[in-house]
Structure formats: structure tokens, C-alpha cells
Enzyme design. Sequence first.
Site, PDB file in Angstrom:
ATOM      1  N   ARG A 317      30.452   9.154  38.628  1.00  0.00           N
ATOM      2  CA  ARG A 317      30.792  10.277  37.729  1.00  0.00           C
ATOM      3  C   ARG A 317      30.289  11.607  38.302  1.00  0.00           C
ATOM      4  O   ARG A 317      30.954  12.632  38.175  1.00  0.00           O
ATOM      5  CB  ARG A 317      30.256  10.046  36.314  1.00  0.00           C
ATOM      6  N   GLU A 729      29.226  14.022  25.106  1.00  0.00           N
ATOM      7  CA  GLU A 729      28.453  14.420  26.283  1.00  0.00           C
ATOM      8  C   GLU A 729      28.794  15.799  26.849  1.00  0.00           C
ATOM      9  O   GLU A 729      27.910  16.484  27.367  1.00  0.00           O
ATOM     10  CB  GLU A 729      28.647  13.391  27.409  1.00  0.00           C
TER      11      GLU A 729
HETATM   12  N1  MTE Z   1      24.414  12.114  19.327  1.00  0.00           N
HETATM   13  C1  MTE Z   1      23.378  11.595  18.637  1.00  0.00           C
HETATM   14  N2  MTE Z   1      23.042  12.161  17.471  1.00  0.00           N
HETATM   15  N3  MTE Z   1      22.671  10.529  19.109  1.00  0.00           N
HETATM   16  C2  MTE Z   1      22.980   9.932  20.315  1.00  0.00           C
HETATM   17  O1  MTE Z   1      22.329   8.967  20.714  1.00  0.00           O
HETATM   18  N4  MTE Z   1      24.457   9.955  22.298  1.00  0.00           N
HETATM   19  C3  MTE Z   1      25.334  10.761  23.141  1.00  0.00           C
HETATM   20  C4  MTE Z   1      26.418  11.434  22.300  1.00  0.00           C
HETATM   21  N5  MTE Z   1      25.844  12.087  21.166  1.00  0.00           N
HETATM   22  C5  MTE Z   1      24.069  10.478  21.071  1.00  0.00           C
HETATM   23  C6  MTE Z   1      24.782  11.570  20.504  1.00  0.00           C
HETATM   24  C7  MTE Z   1      25.984  10.000  24.195  1.00  0.00           C
HETATM   25  S1  MTE Z   1      25.129   9.712  25.625  1.00  0.00           S
HETATM   26  C8  MTE Z   1      27.269   9.544  24.088  1.00  0.00           C
HETATM   27  S2  MTE Z   1      28.031   8.740  25.350  1.00  0.00           S
HETATM   28  C9  MTE Z   1      28.043   9.746  22.853  1.00  0.00           C
HETATM   29  O2  MTE Z   1      27.305  10.417  21.849  1.00  0.00           O
HETATM   30  C10 MTE Z   1      28.493   8.383  22.344  1.00  0.00           C
HETATM   31  O3  MTE Z   1      29.158   8.466  21.143  1.00  0.00           O
HETATM   32  P1  MTE Z   1      30.722   8.834  21.031  1.00  0.00           P
HETATM   33  O4  MTE Z   1      31.407   8.150  22.156  1.00  0.00           O
HETATM   34  O5  MTE Z   1      31.091   8.305  19.717  1.00  0.00           O
HETATM   35  O6  MTE Z   1      30.795  10.323  21.139  1.00  0.00           O
HETATM   36  N1  HPA Z   2      29.982   6.424  31.071  1.00  0.00           N
HETATM   37  C1  HPA Z   2      29.068   5.721  30.381  1.00  0.00           C
HETATM   38  N2  HPA Z   2      28.842   4.457  30.592  1.00  0.00           N
HETATM   39  C2  HPA Z   2      29.551   3.833  31.528  1.00  0.00           C
HETATM   40  C3  HPA Z   2      30.512   4.506  32.282  1.00  0.00           C
HETATM   41  C4  HPA Z   2      30.737   5.871  32.041  1.00  0.00           C
HETATM   42  O1  HPA Z   2      31.575   6.536  32.675  1.00  0.00           O
HETATM   43  N3  HPA Z   2      31.045   3.622  33.147  1.00  0.00           N
HETATM   44  C5  HPA Z   2      30.403   2.446  32.915  1.00  0.00           C
HETATM   45  N4  HPA Z   2      29.502   2.580  31.937  1.00  0.00           N
HETATM   46 MO1  MOS Z   3      26.413   7.993  27.005  1.00  0.00          MO
HETATM   47  S1  MOS Z   3      25.225   8.374  28.626  1.00  0.00           S
HETATM   48  O1  MOS Z   3      27.735   7.481  28.023  1.00  0.00           O
HETATM   49  O2  MOS Z   3      25.694   6.582  26.435  1.00  0.00           O
END
Ligand code: MTE
Ligand code: HPA
Ligand code: MOS
Length: 779
Positions: A317, A729
Site C-alpha cells: 500500500r 483511514e
Molecule cells: N474509528 C474508530 N472510532 N475506531 C477505530 O478503531 N479504525 C480505523 C477507522 N476508524 C477505527 C476508526 C481503521 S484503521 C479502519 S480500517 C476503519 O475505521 C475500519 O472501519 P470501516 O472500514 O468501517 O471504515
Molecule cells: N488494508 C488493511 N488490511 C489489509 C489490507 C489492506 O489493504 N490488505 C490485507 N489486509
Molecule cells: Mo485499518 S489499518 O485497515 O484496520
Amino acid sequence: MKKQLKHTISHHDPVHDSAIKHVQGTTVYIDDMPAQTGELQAWLVTSPVAKGKIKSIETGEAQMIPGVHCIITAREIPGGNQMGPVFHDEPCLADGHVHCIGQAIALIAADTFEIAHHAASLVKLDIEPETPILTIDEAIQHNSRLQPERRIERGDPDGVLHSCKHVLHGQFHSGGQEHWYLETQICLAVPGENDEMTCYSGTQHPSETQAVVAEVLGIGRNQVVVETRRLGGAFGGKETQANHLAAWASLLAAKTRKPVRLRLTRDMDQSITGKRHRFQSDWKIGFDDDGHIQSYTVIFNADAGYASDLTMAILERAMLHAENAYFIPNIRIIGNTWKTNLPSNVAFRGFGQPQGLAVIENAIDMMARFLNKEPNDIRKINFYGIHDRNTAPYGATIKENRLALIHEKIIHSSEYISRKKLVDDFNNFNHDVKRGIALIPVKFGISFTTAFLNQAGALVHIYADGSVQVNHGGIEMGQGLNLKMLQVAAAELGVSIERIKITPTNTSKVPNTSATAASSGSDLNGMAVKNAMDQLKTRIKSIAPEILEELFPGKKVLPENVVIENDSIFDSTQKEVCCGFEEFCSKAYLKQTHLSAAGYYRTPDIWFDRPKGVGKPFHYYTYGMSVSEVEVNLLTGRVKLVRADLVEDAGDSINPMIDKGQVIGGFVQGLGWVTTEDIKWNKEGKLLNASPDTYKIPTISDVPVELNVELLENAYNDNTIRGSKAVGEPPFPMAVSAWLAIKYAIASIKNHKAEPMLSIPATNEEVVLAVQRMNEAAE
Ligand code: MTE
Ligand code: HPA
Ligand code: MOS
């Protein structure tokens, strides 16, 4: 100064399903679950040395302590001693060798936590220490590679660098980061009949937790159920590491045949779990007088820690975002991964993208100072084009490019130009305090880059009383996924959200799921929920004419005219021919209608050829921009964020209030990464700052005095759930604008004629050192 939160909160958006419970303190996390009958408490024996050979493990004295039920070492594992998620290079318990301080060697279950803890201190380890590798440089010296280098290349980067008018180069460092979820890692494992095991696990990835538990117990996945109601934050830190706790607790539960709870204390959690990967990157950039980037080469060196975990995907990534928002005709991106004797590093919000972005944004910042130009002008002329200059280094077309649009908007809304003048005026009149301002764009590709992971399932039941239960494979970790799924379910079925209940995520309801990660939780699970609703609607519509005609004798209803809306089923051509949802469901049940559906979704049309470094790895891109203004005290190094403006493209947002929360949360978490969060290891590889008094995450006082957050309007996204975009993210790296603003403040000491040397994080100490170097620099 009074804090102003200019963004408005619409009172029409439904609130987060845990919001009220959080405020009241009644939310139930795993550790709040009442003790089970006969429940035991677990603790770990971990390695005190970073590298060494285990000569003996003596558990005799510990076994004798009253209240100790069982001690397990690698030898007592009934199944495979393995919990590596992708590559099998991570033992469940150390066997023969230890590879980092904190690696688990033995497990203890006792009547109380205190007994287990005390017993752990009585286990005698004889480990012959070996010299550990603790830095990326040491790993490079010893050729301690995790995997062969990876490469993405286009054009003739070397040839063009050679003939470019200007070339700059450097080495860039960005540090690790501790996740600091509020709920530490935990699992409650409850043995069932025969070999069955149920795990209440704080995991982002229940299916993988299930697989790892099955592996160590030597049983089928069909014997293991993993259930997760919600997490108290995860941020990537529970994508793989929650598996460890579940494996350890399950081993003890299987052996004792009693429920076992294993939770880490804060300092244990911080000491033994992995972090964001630190990166050391060597780069060169070639450009003309106007600042057009003609060639860029970068070698990323990532510190994997002792095992693979997700390092290769994280590196990938970073590589796929090395060019950030810019079209660069000639480019070579090399990725190296290095093994060190530190806990294996793991996923963390952004998943390598922030590390990749920071290198090119710093390079562009240097170009601007070198050319004595406004950095934004350089950014703008290098943005991806809309009709041309729109292919990424890996060959994909950058579609729906909203960079120029957002740029124009934020330059205006942040008053960037006039404020920059004020910043310069301020700096001319102040000697010990300087200000800085900077903008950065963020482009973020949405999809797991491991293409097969882009799939999801859901299971929806409509009960005969008209109440609806939605199960999906995603995990609620504070990001509001369950609320979004509720909104999707209600809108797709045509009923109110009050009618619907979302259950805890459970591997026996929805199998073979992917981690809730890569920001794709609502994209993937939302589509799966929609698919289940589409099936149910088809069935409702086919039985509706019969039910409506019975209720309204003499009326003729055609299936294609049946509409489900506002909790009723009616004929759109004769609206009075209508039945409420409850009544309809009870009648449909009596007419033997199948009112349950399993939904499924896979993202279409994405692929990536790793050896060739080409493909279409992302379903779409999100775009965002931020402007940060900081004030830096040159004597103490203290940084204060004066104002931040954030614009994010969240598509047609399902819940703007939640999405703005994600933008703010991501940005502030990024702020910690670029400023105060500094991970310190000693020469033996021991983490020195494993608590909040020495490891400083942002608090409310670090949130900018003025924070303006805007979601892009009219931004409907094709082929995603309700036109929305992922938002979890992408806002994180926006904080790099604050870091660039710090650089600007330091550069003002020498009237922007010399380049500040600064890495990430710009802690107070780093800032003071950079100021000293600046004072000594020649203009
Ligand atoms: N927001 C909160 N409040 N707590 C979390 O742990 N994790 C982040 C983001 N926002 C997180 C967060 C991460 S690393 C990811 S990948 C996404 O939320 C995952 O949730 P989503 O795919 O539903 O956005
Ligand atoms: N993001 C988060 N987790 C993952 C990914 C990614 O792109 N690929 C494999 N695990
Ligand atoms: Mo988020 S780092 O893809 O859990």
C-alpha cells in the site's frame, strides 16, 4: 482562545448506536461481561531478551501455587504452533528460540488474575542471549530481509534523472506508532461440548480468529465460534493481534475445560504488541524550473519486526501511494522489508499509505524551497489530470479525479493566501515564536490490495411480527459501522430503523469474512446487506398481490407495481391498496414465505499482478485536502496547532455526522504520529515508554483551536453502497500538513533560504534540534 468547532452537526442524522451508552458508562465490552461459572483468569510468561535460545523452562514452582490450574508451553499445544495470518512464521508460543522481548513463552490459568500474574513471575527461563538486530540500518547491514524486494516502475527514471535540470535527494524517516485503543486486547474463551470453543474476542477479523483458534486446537473451524459485539477502538491493532489472545485463551480453556479470560494490562499491551511500521526511505526527485516533476525514485525500507504479519501488504500500500496525488511520468518504487528483533509490526490506520505519502510531500516541500516558489503551485501543476496524465505508475486510470476541485475549494475556504501573508508578517516581528502554514492533498485507493479479500456476507431475518434482524460480517470499533448498516438496511428495505436490530458479529451467522479494515467495512458489508434485502424484497413482492387482493377484495395487484416504503407494502398505481409491515409479515409467514436471506457481495473488476507491479488494485479513490497552521516555540520546541481546515470526499455520505467524526479522529490521530508519539527502545530492545506518561498521544488540548471540517458536496460515487465512499483511514495522513507547517516555521528562521532537517515525529526535542541545526546552517 475559545475553541470553535465550525462544522455543523445535523440533528437529523441518527446518532451512533453506542453514543448514549458511552456517556452513561453502560456500554458492555468483553471485560464487562459477567464472570462465567468456574471462570479462570490468564496471564503470560514472555521473553525478557530480544533474541536467544531457550535452554529450559521450569514451571515446577509456579505449578505449586494454590489456585494455579494449568501452565502451557509450546509442547502442550494440541494443534499447530502457528498463528501467522499470511505467512506461517509466527509461533503461538516460542519454541526453541525467542525473537523479541515480550514474545509469549508460556500461558497460565489461575483462580485470579493476581495468582496468575504471581505464578508467571515464578516460571524460570534459561535463555542463552544472542545479539539482536534493533534498527533498520543493522538489518540492512546483516541482510536480515523478510522477503525479496518488490518493484513498480514506469518510463526511464534513471535516464531522466540524469538529464533533469534539478535533482534533489535525501533519506526520510518516519517513526512507529502505538495504536492506543482504549480497550486493551482481550478474549474470553468458553469451552463447549466435545471440542467446541466459543470465543468472545476483541477482534477486527472474527473469521481469522476462528481459523487461528481451530489451528492451535487442532480442530475444524466448524467447532469454533467467534463473537464480537464491539471494540473499544482498534485502528488496525486488532486486525491480527486479537488472534493471539484468542489462541492463548482457547488453549487454556481447552486444557482446563473451564472458561478462561485473558486481558492485557495497558503496559503489557503496549510492550508486547506490534506498532505502525517505521520507514526509512531513500529518494531522488528530478524537476524543471517550473517545478514539473519529471522523475522520482524511492526505496522504502520498512521495519517488519520479527515476523511477517501483514508487512508485505502494508509495504504494497505504501508503494501504491508513493506518488500520492501526482502524475509522475518516470518513476521507480522499490520496497524492502527488514526483520528486526522487535514485536512484529502490524496494520495501523492508513496501512503504509501515510508512510509513502510523507516521503513525496517532504520532497515537494524541498523543491519549493529550492525553487523559491509557493509549494501549492508546485503541487497543483503536478496533480493527476482528468483526461490525460491520469495513469498511476501501476497502470490504473485515476478516475473521478476531484483533486483540482477540492484544491480550489480549500484554498478559498481556508483563506490560505491571505493567511500565509499574515504568517510571514508574524514571523518578521517575532523572534522566538514562529508560525507556519501548509497544505497537502491526499489520494487514497479503496479496496484490499489482496483482491480476494474484497468480499462480504450478511444474514437478514424478518420475523413474523415484522421486526428485522441484520447480521453482517463487519466489526463495530467506534467508527459507526453498525449505524451505517442500520441506515442501509432500513433504506434498502423501505422500513424505519427502529424496526431493525443489528446483532453482534458472529462467525456462525456469516462465515468466511474479511477483516473490517482497509476502510472498506461499510462498502463491502453495506453491499452484502443490500443484496440480502434485494432478495427479500423480491419475495415480498411476489407474495404481495395475493395478500393485498385478500385485504382489498375486487382489487387487482401486479407484482411489478408493489412498493415497500415507510413501513408499508402498497400498489403504486392504487395507493389505498396498502398493508402495514407487521400485518404483512404475519400474513406472509402464514402463507409459508421464506423471510430470511443470506446476502453476498464481491467487488467487481479489480486485480493486481504483483510480480509485474501492474493492475487495477482499487475500486475507486477518495480525495481530501488539509491546510494546517502551527505556532512553534523555538526555545522549547512546543508546537500548537492554530487552525486546521479539512475537506474530505466521502461520496454521498450515509451519515455525515459519523463521517465528520472520522475525519476529525483520523486527522488528530495523524497529528500524534507526526508530532508527539515517539517510540523509544533501549539497546536491549526493550520498550521504554509503555505508558501514557511517557508516550504522548494527542488530547483535547492538541485539537486545533479552530477546526473546520467539510465533506465535499454533490459527490455521489457510482457503484458503491448508496453512492458513498470509504472514510475510515484517508483523513489520517492529512496531518502531514501540520508537520510541513512546522518545517515552514523553522525555515522562516533563515528566511526560507535553508532546508530544515526534520523527521516524523517532530517531537519537542526534534524541533529544538532542528532549530539548532537551522541556526547553524548557511543561507
Ligand atoms: N474509528 C474508530 N472510532 N475506531 C477505530 O478503531 N479504525 C480505523 C477507522 N476508524 C477505527 C476508526 C481503521 S484503521 C479502519 S480500517 C476503519 O475505521 C475500519 O472501519 P470501516 O472500514 O468501517 O471504515
Ligand atoms: N488494508 C488493511 N488490511 C489489509 C489490507 C489492506 O489493504 N490488505 C490485507 N489486509
Ligand atoms: Mo485499518 S489499518 O485497515 O484496520
